[in-house]
Design a protein around this motif. Structure first.
Motif: not given
Length: 505
Positions: A345-347, A361-368
């Protein structure tokens, strides 16, 4: 006069150049920047001595699964793909997480009550990964080679049915837990598009299937596939040893071995910047082709290219940490890719905000963190962590604090581990790669229709003028480091201009 001039040296441009050079044509690649590789480059950004960061792409499931790269055989060209035990992870509040292991059964076991639902959705697609890839990586105009038998057709049919489920309002019916729902949604978010949608679902199912696939020919249902990846690949979501630049270096070396050349620091802004050639292939945005070729384009192509909608954007944040990210859920630390966005729901809310032109306000981030599988990327105890977040097109906002705040939600104390940062806002991404106009890393909108009519609905979406072809992510099959847009365009150009038939792959 050259036979072929390719404008742009990203993976698609180099794939086109290699394909045409291998059939004996003279090929020159023109690159605007001082180094070739486009979205597959690895550089020292000056953030910490000895550290090299991936400038754009970092994790490469299509590097073993794409028909072009399977035929090219990256291992034979010195590229080692390192596969983590955990393909991707989705951290959640309260130290929970969804974990996509390479092993499908282990993933299902961890998902508890949703294990059977996960297995029934992705198991058949992973077992028939070659059919899923054939559909996903096709030109969307012809029958893919991988659908030549009943099993392949069945795999394609399962893929289509799963898209209808996960790309519509029915997506909430399958999973009962936040872990399973969020785990798949994090993959869908790679499209930077509203969810649920068919385009996002197709991406999630293709990449989700590859996370559990076995490219050695052994299927989870006990049968054998005739379609395999070259030796040395374990499937999953691998990271190239040394960084994404290893893929570009392999393509460049092969091009030069077949007589091709690359000219760097050679931007092409107008037609007079082009040397004389029999055919031109543009690994560029659709808008660049309009600017350079203009009225020479077919009238219908000119209209379509001028109207081709750009996609939403990403802002890049390069981090240096003095150790691993302290994820609250320990298993997340084993993943090569982490989708940071919270619950489904947040995404979905965050992606809707971006599509509406707002900063979530709280975006989707990709991290590696490549050190998870490639410890040699560490230098002096420090790690080159790669991250980006989704923002509206053309955003000029420095999102460093936003990314750190999202990380802190699921990795308390991460700020203490970060010793250096560098943000490239969406509006500045084109500074290192001209294809990333306003931060659009997908080469155009990624709706289902725009994955087909990309950039036009024409029978040949690559040929835009007499001997001028578009071969970038703005053509089918779309975004990703797979080389297939370049290969599809090169194959057509070889036959239509030179009468050379290049066999299907």
């Amino acid at each position: 006069m050259e036979d072929v001039v390719v404008v742009g040296s990203g993976p698609n441009g180099l794939a086109a150049a290699v394909t045409l050079a291998r059939v004996g044509l003279s090929v020159t690649v023109l690159e605007a920047r001082s180094t070739a590789g486009g979205g597959a480059r690895t550089h020292d950004l000056g953030l910490s001595p000895g550290l090299r960061h991936d400038v754009c792409s970092a994790v490469h499931p299509m590097a073993w699964a794409s028909p072009f790269f399977r035929a090219f055989d990256l291992p034979a060209h010195g590229v080692e793909l390192l596969t983590p035990d955990v393909s991707y992870a989705q951290p959640l509040p309260d130290a929970r997480a969804g974990i996509a292991y390479r092993d499908l059964e282990r993933t299902a076991e961890r998902l508890g009550v949703d294990g059977g639902a996960w297995r029934s959705l992705l198991g058949p697609l992973a077992a028939r990964w070659e059919a899923v890839v054939a559909v996903g990586m096709s030109d969307k105009r012809s029958m893919p080679r991988g659908l030549s038998d009943v099993g392949g057709l069945l795999g394609a049919a399962r893929f289509g049915a799963a898209m209808l489920e996960q790309g519509t309002g029915a997506w909430g019916a399958r999973f009962r837990t936040e872990e399973a729902a969020a785990l798949l949604t994090g993959v869908a978010a790679h499209t930077i598009a509203p969810m649920p949608s068919l385009g996002a679902a197709g991406t999630a199912l293709l990449l989700g299937a590859l996370a559990h696939a076995t490219p050695d020919g052994t299927r989870s249902d006990g049968t054998r596939s005739e379609v395999t990846a070259p030796g040395g690949f374990d499937g999953g979501w691998p990271i190239p040893r040394g960084g994404s630049g290893a893929i570009a270096a392999a393509l460049l070396a092969d091009l030069e071995a077949h007589g091709g050349t690359v000219v760097t620091d050679h931007p092409v802004r107008v037609c007079t910047d082009l040397p004389s050639a029999h055919v031109y292939l543009f690994d560029t945005p659709a808008s660049t082709l309009v600017d350079v070729i203009g009225d020479a384009l077919f009238p219908t192509c000119h209209r379509a290219l001028s109207r081709f909608p750009t996609g939403n954007a990403a802002a890049k944040v390069d981090l240096v940490t003095d150790g691993p990210i302290p994820w609250a859920a320990p298993e997340v630390a084993r993943a090569g890719t982490v989708h940071v966005g919270g619950t489904r729901a947040e995404m979905a809310r965050a992606e809707s905000a971006v599509a509406a032109g707002e900063h979530a306000e709280a975006p989707v981030c990709l991290v590696s963190d490549p050190v998870v599988v490639d410890p040699d990327r560490e230098a002096g105890g420090r790690r080159p962590v790669w991250a980006y977040t989704h923002v509206p097109s053309g955003s000029t906002v420095d999102v460093t604090e936003t990314v750190l705040a999202q990380l802190e939600r699921f990795a308390p104390g991460v700020r203490d581990a970060v010793v250096a940062t560098r943000c490239t806002p969406a509006a500045e991404l084109a500074g290192h790669n001209l294809n990333l106009v306003d931060g659009d890393i997908a080469g155009g909108r990624t709706s289902l229709w725009r994955m087909i009519a990309r950039p036009t609905a024409a029978a040949n979406p690559y040929r835009q003028a007499g001997h001028v072809y578009l071969c970038s992510a703005s053509t089918p099959p779309g975004p990703g480091v797979h080389g297939m847009s370049g290969w599809h365009a090169a194959r057509r150009a070889a036959y239509e201009v030179f009468g050379i038939r290049i066999p299907a792959i």
